[in-house]
Design an enzyme around this catalytic site. Structure first.
Site, short mmCIF file in Angstrom:
data_model
loop_
_atom_site.label_atom_id
_atom_site.label_comp_id
_atom_site.label_asym_id
_atom_site.label_seq_id
_atom_site.Cartn_x
_atom_site.Cartn_y
_atom_site.Cartn_z
N ARG A 45 40.17 49.91 60.15
CA ARG A 45 39.46 49.64 59.24
C ARG A 45 39.66 48.31 58.26
O ARG A 45 40.16 49.18 56.96
CB ARG A 45 38.39 50.05 59.64
CG ARG A 45 38.35 51.56 59.13
CD ARG A 45 37.03 51.64 57.72
NE ARG A 45 36.79 50.78 57.13
CZ ARG A 45 37.31 50.54 55.73
NH1 ARG A 45 38.22 52.01 55.06
NH2 ARG A 45 36.37 49.81 54.72
N ASP A 224 33.97 39.92 54.95
CA ASP A 224 35.16 40.34 56.23
C ASP A 224 35.20 38.75 56.90
O ASP A 224 36.06 38.45 57.78
CB ASP A 224 34.36 41.27 56.78
CG ASP A 224 34.27 42.66 56.79
OD1 ASP A 224 33.58 43.19 55.72
OD2 ASP A 224 35.31 43.12 57.45
O1 MRU Z 1 33.57 47.68 59.41
P1 MRU Z 1 34.36 47.89 58.02
O2 MRU Z 1 34.11 49.70 57.50
O3 MRU Z 1 36.06 47.69 59.03
O4 MRU Z 1 33.70 46.63 56.84
C1 MRU Z 1 34.69 46.60 55.90
C2 MRU Z 1 33.72 45.77 54.83
O5 MRU Z 1 32.64 45.79 54.80
C3 MRU Z 1 34.88 46.02 53.35
O6 MRU Z 1 34.13 45.45 52.71
C4 MRU Z 1 35.95 44.88 54.68
O7 MRU Z 1 36.51 44.96 55.50
C5 MRU Z 1 36.57 44.48 53.17
S1 MRU Z 1 37.28 45.49 52.68
C6 MRU Z 1 38.96 45.18 51.61
#
Ligand code: MRU
Length: 325
Positions: A45, A224
């Site tokens: 993730r 994201d």
């Molecule tokens: O659902 P996730 O754990 O994949 O969400 C991740 C995030 O929201 C992070 O803040 C984002 O991907 C940036 S990671 C450098």
């Protein structure tokens, strides 16, 4: 620590983020279906890590000689919000005509590139933090996990903490637990402990109060997807943090590689937000935490308007948002 995403013996090898912090172990993914499942379960993730995993997934499909475009679409669609996933898949697909080895070479190059770019982006962001905040040492607040585990190595927002900690400039980090899947408590606190950085885990709801009490010099988060106008999609709860930070005059800094910027999207209103299963809120490890049959609203991300962001920092420095036409 080993890379979060890597390639070994014809398979994608990931640090299993579902097992942490109980156990530090790897998972070997030999098929596209195994990779898609790992992405959906959040065993791998974080936007930059998903980009690398997506590219290596295309290499898996290319070596298997199956329907590679079909497999690539399956991988890219596994999670909709982090643009890096589709970006990594698309980059890898573009090399397919040169054969599976070429796809793999691109995937491997992306692994090196990810660490390099995130070190650079977080180095620029560390300078921004030092400019914006007068207090030394610094008290930083972060949400979700944006460290080594969210990237191939190093991290984005948490990468800023590594840079500042190396210089003895971090007093402590407030770690939002990050409901409902606890990426902050499980993963960020684990990384900070490994690195010997003083930190406190707090409930997400404590963040605004910490700011009100003057305990936070700067908020650091990742992203994201960043729209052309600078609106930022990130883990659910980020928007509320940004509102609280603006209210209390606390700088709010977003750190991400350029690959997270999606200039095809004018504003955050057009970003597709993943909604996840009700069980993430109504159960905890199989134990009910809400009455049976409760309706649930479980967006995995939210959108922070550019007006609440002090700076979006990438490997190219501070980004200038493009106003909506
Ligand atoms: O659902 P996730 O754990 O994949 O969400 C991740 C995030 O929201 C992070 O803040 C984002 O991907 C940036 S990671 C450098």
């Amino acid at each position: 620590m080993r890379r979060t995403v890597d390639w070994a013996d014809g398979a994608v090898v990931i640090i299993d983020q579902v097992a942490l912090p109980r156990e530090y172990r790897t998972c070997t993914l030999r098929t596209v279906d195994e990779l898609v499942d790992a992405i959906r379960r959040l065993a791998v993730r974080g936007a930059p890590a998903l980009g690398a995993a997506g590219a290596l997934g295309v290499a898996l499909a290319a070596f298997a000689g199956s329907d590679v475009p079909g497999a690539a679409e399956k991988i890219a669609a596994a999670r909709p919000t982090a643009v890096n996933l589709r970006w990594g898949v698309t980059r890898a697909l573009a090399t397919l005509d040169d054969g599976p080895e070429a796809v793999l070479a691109l995937g491997r190059a992306m692994l090196d590139e990810d660490e390099r770019l995130n070190r650079t982006a977080s180095g620029h962001a560390a300078q921004v933090v030092l400019r914006e905040c007068a207090r030394r040492p610094l008290r930083l607040l972060t949400h979700c996990n944006t460290g080594h585990l969210a990237t191939v190595a190093w991290g984005t927002a948490l990468g800023v903490v590594w840079h500042l900690h190396e210089r003895g400039l971090v007093e402590s980090v407030l770690v939002d637990e990050t409901r409902p899947l606890l990426q902050g408590a499980r993963l960020t606190a684990w990384e900070l402990a490994q690195a010997g950085v003083p930190h406190h885990v707090q409930a997400d709801g404590a963040a605004a109060f910490a700011m009100a009490r003057g305990l936070v010099d700067c908020v650091l988060v990742g992203a994201d997807r960043i729209a052309a106008n600078g609106d930022v999609a990130n883990k659910i709860g980020t928007y509320g943090l940004a509102i609280a930070a603006a209210h209390h005059g606390v700088p709010f800094v977003v750190v991400a590689p350029e690959s997270t910027v999606d200039t095809s999207i004018a504003t955050g209103a057009d970003i597709v937000i993943e909604e996840r299963s009700a069980a993430e809120l109504t159960e905890f490890h199989g134990i009910p935490t809400a009455p049976a049959g409760s309706d649930v609203f479980n967006p995995a991300f939210d959108v922070t308007p550019a007006s609440l962001v002090t700076a979006v920092v990438t490997e190219n420095g501070v980004r200038t948002p493009q106003p909506t036409p």
